[in-house]
Design an enzyme around this catalytic site. Structure first.
Site, PDB file in Angstrom:
ATOM      1  N   ASP A   1       0.838  -1.212   0.098  1.00 21.87           N
ATOM      2  CA  ASP A   1       0.020   0.000   0.026  1.00 21.87           C
ATOM      3  C   ASP A   1       0.871   1.298  -0.220  1.00 21.87           C
ATOM      4  O   ASP A   1       0.674   2.130  -0.754  1.00 21.87           O
ATOM      5  CB  ASP A   1      -0.764   0.042   1.110  1.00 21.87           C
ATOM      6  CG  ASP A   1      -1.732  -1.100   1.279  1.00 21.87           C
ATOM      7  OD1 ASP A   1      -2.284  -1.553   0.203  1.00 21.87           O
ATOM      8  OD2 ASP A   1      -1.920  -1.753   2.161  1.00 21.87           O
TER       9      ASP A   1
ATOM     10  N   LYS B   1      -3.525   2.916  -1.092  1.00 22.91           N
ATOM     11  CA  LYS B   1      -4.683   3.683  -0.944  1.00 22.91           C
ATOM     12  C   LYS B   1      -4.544   4.719   0.031  1.00 22.91           C
ATOM     13  O   LYS B   1      -4.000   4.596   1.192  1.00 22.91           O
ATOM     14  CB  LYS B   1      -5.583   2.545  -0.226  1.00 22.91           C
ATOM     15  CG  LYS B   1      -6.001   1.341  -1.147  1.00 22.91           C
ATOM     16  CD  LYS B   1      -6.970   0.436  -0.444  1.00 22.91           C
ATOM     17  CE  LYS B   1      -7.121  -0.933  -1.047  1.00 22.91           C
ATOM     18  NZ  LYS B   1      -7.029  -1.834  -0.050  1.00 22.91           N
TER      19      LYS B   1
END
Ligand code: SAH
Length: 407
Positions: free
Chosen positions: A192, A214
């Site tokens: 991520d 994200k």
């Protein structure tokens, strides 16, 4: 040195004392069919006999005990017996370990260490010095285990795998040793936000790093595409690490990824990580439970609706409520607690970027938190702690930081 495959082969261990109890498990792990020959055996060896894991010939050794053996280990504590067995073995062309004369027999056991699918054995060419080889083995074992040695496969296997690894709250030394080893073995890392892990010494230049990062409100790569990505790389025979902040099973969608990989028949493993839900409050000196102050913990995702259970936890002064992904939800949370009559003076601590040099703690209350956070410019990532444990000065362990805010 040779590595021997003892699986299903007869091995005779002459002697049933301390050496036998140390070394038999290893021969058994290698799949050997072991017969112990000794008039008496120690407790550990007895346990193996009782459990049916080794055969026992309960008398002094005879030459015909060696019939059919591929490998012999003698350790009778009697040099003459060991020398005799050794000589029989030599005659019969059976490899034999005999350390009692301070030299090696025709075979020797390495000091062995394993990590993942790697096995390293340490031997010396000079005389027997087991403590030296053991220490060296331990040093190599420690480096293998934490991924500081180049353990990545060079040759592809037919099937890859996907390991979900919890990266912890940020600093690399707050990641597990197992996680670091899997990173060192990885061909592909799907992250991520890689954070400190991108500077890991164990990462080869050829390792492919895919950022599916994200941020709240932005979803650059949709979840089903992440799942497909993991599966596609594993199907090409690659070892994939899905690296996640904190723990993979705490708001990490790790469960969904695991299920998708398993449904696709991909081998998987999950390595837990230190979750920010506990470690970020800790970084600000806040224990999530504390004897006599808080007996329980309610963990909630700030993006979800404020449930009756969350309101009950917030109202209970013996419970700590920890909110992740909650900065944008502060006004909603404040309004819901006000409407439910939760005391407005309940202590709140908002810890931003915990365990990083930019860590900052804002101390406030339920009634004022939305305004105070806005005034202080609080931003994600932050962990919100509500409850008596968030009261400033509960513990003196953590010194205040320059940017900390106390309202
Ligand atoms: N699986 C992660 C949580 C993922 S949800 C874990 O176990 O920690 C992402 C949220 O975690 C962020 O919105 C924030 O609330 C929290 N978070 C993660 N790292 C943080 C950090 N270093 N400081 C403050 N909050 C953090």
């Amino acid at each position: 040195m040779l590595g021997l495959n003892l699986t299903g082969r007869k091995v005779v261990f002459v002697g049933g004392g301390a050496v036998a109890s140390r070394r038999l498990p290893r021969l058994l792990d290698d799949g050997a069919l072991v017969t112990v020959v000794a008039p008496e055996v120690g407790d550990d060896v007895h346990e193996l006999i009782r459990a049916g894991r080794v055969e026992w010939t309960a008398r002094a050794v005879r030459e015909d005990d060696l019939d059919g053996a591929w490998f012999v280990h003698c350790a009778t504590a009697d040099r003459r017996t060991d020398a005799l067995v050794s000589a029989w073995c030599e005659n019969r062309r059976i490899f034999c370990v005999n350390t009692s004369d301070g030299a090696h027999g025709s075979a020797r056991l390495t000091a062995e260490t394993r990590a993942g699918d790697i096995v390293v054995g340490v031997v010396s060419d000079a005389g027997v010095d087991p403590r030296r080889t053991a220490r060296l083995r331990d040093a190599i074992g420690a480096q293998l285990a934490d991924g500081t040695l180049p353990v990545r496969r060079r040759r592809r296997t037919a099937t890859g795998r996907v390991d979900l690894v919890g990266g912890g709250p940020g600093p690399i030394d707050l990641m597990t040793v197992r996680g670091r080893r899997l990173l060192a073995e990885a061909d592909v890392i799907v992250a991520d936000r890689l954070g400190p892990a991108d500077a890991l010494p164990e990462l080869d230049d050829e390792v492919e790093i895919i950022d599916v990062g994200k941020r709240p409100g932005h979803h650059p790569v949709p979840q089903h595409e992440i799942n497909e990505l993991l599966i596609a790389h594993a199907r090409r025979g690659r070892r994939v690490v899905r690296l996640k902040g904190g723990d993979p099973f705490v708001y990490g969608r790790g469960g969904e990824e695991l299920a998708a990989c398993q449904a696709a028949g991909i081998p998987t493993e999950v390595v837990p990580g230190i979750t920010s839900a506990i470690a970020v409050p800790q970084a600000a000196g806040i224990p999530v439970t504390h004897r006599g102050v808080s007996a329980g913990l309610h963990l909630v995702n700030g993006q979800a609706d404020v449930s009756p259970t969350t309101l009950a936890a917030l109202a209970d002064d013996a419970v700590t409520t920890v909110v992740l992904m909650g900065v944008a939800a502060l006004p909603k949370l404040a309004a819901a607690t006000r409407a439910a009559g939760v005391p407005a003076d309940r202590p709140v601590a908002i810890v931003e970027r915990g365990h990083t040099p930019q860590q900052r703690t804002t101390r406030t209350t339920l009634g004022r938190m939305a305004q105070d956070a806005a005034d202080a410019g609080v931003r994600n990532p932050a962990v919100i702690v509500v409850g008596e444990v968030a009261r400033a000065g509960l513990l003196m362990a953590e010194p205040e930081r320059a940017g900390d805010v106390r309202r």
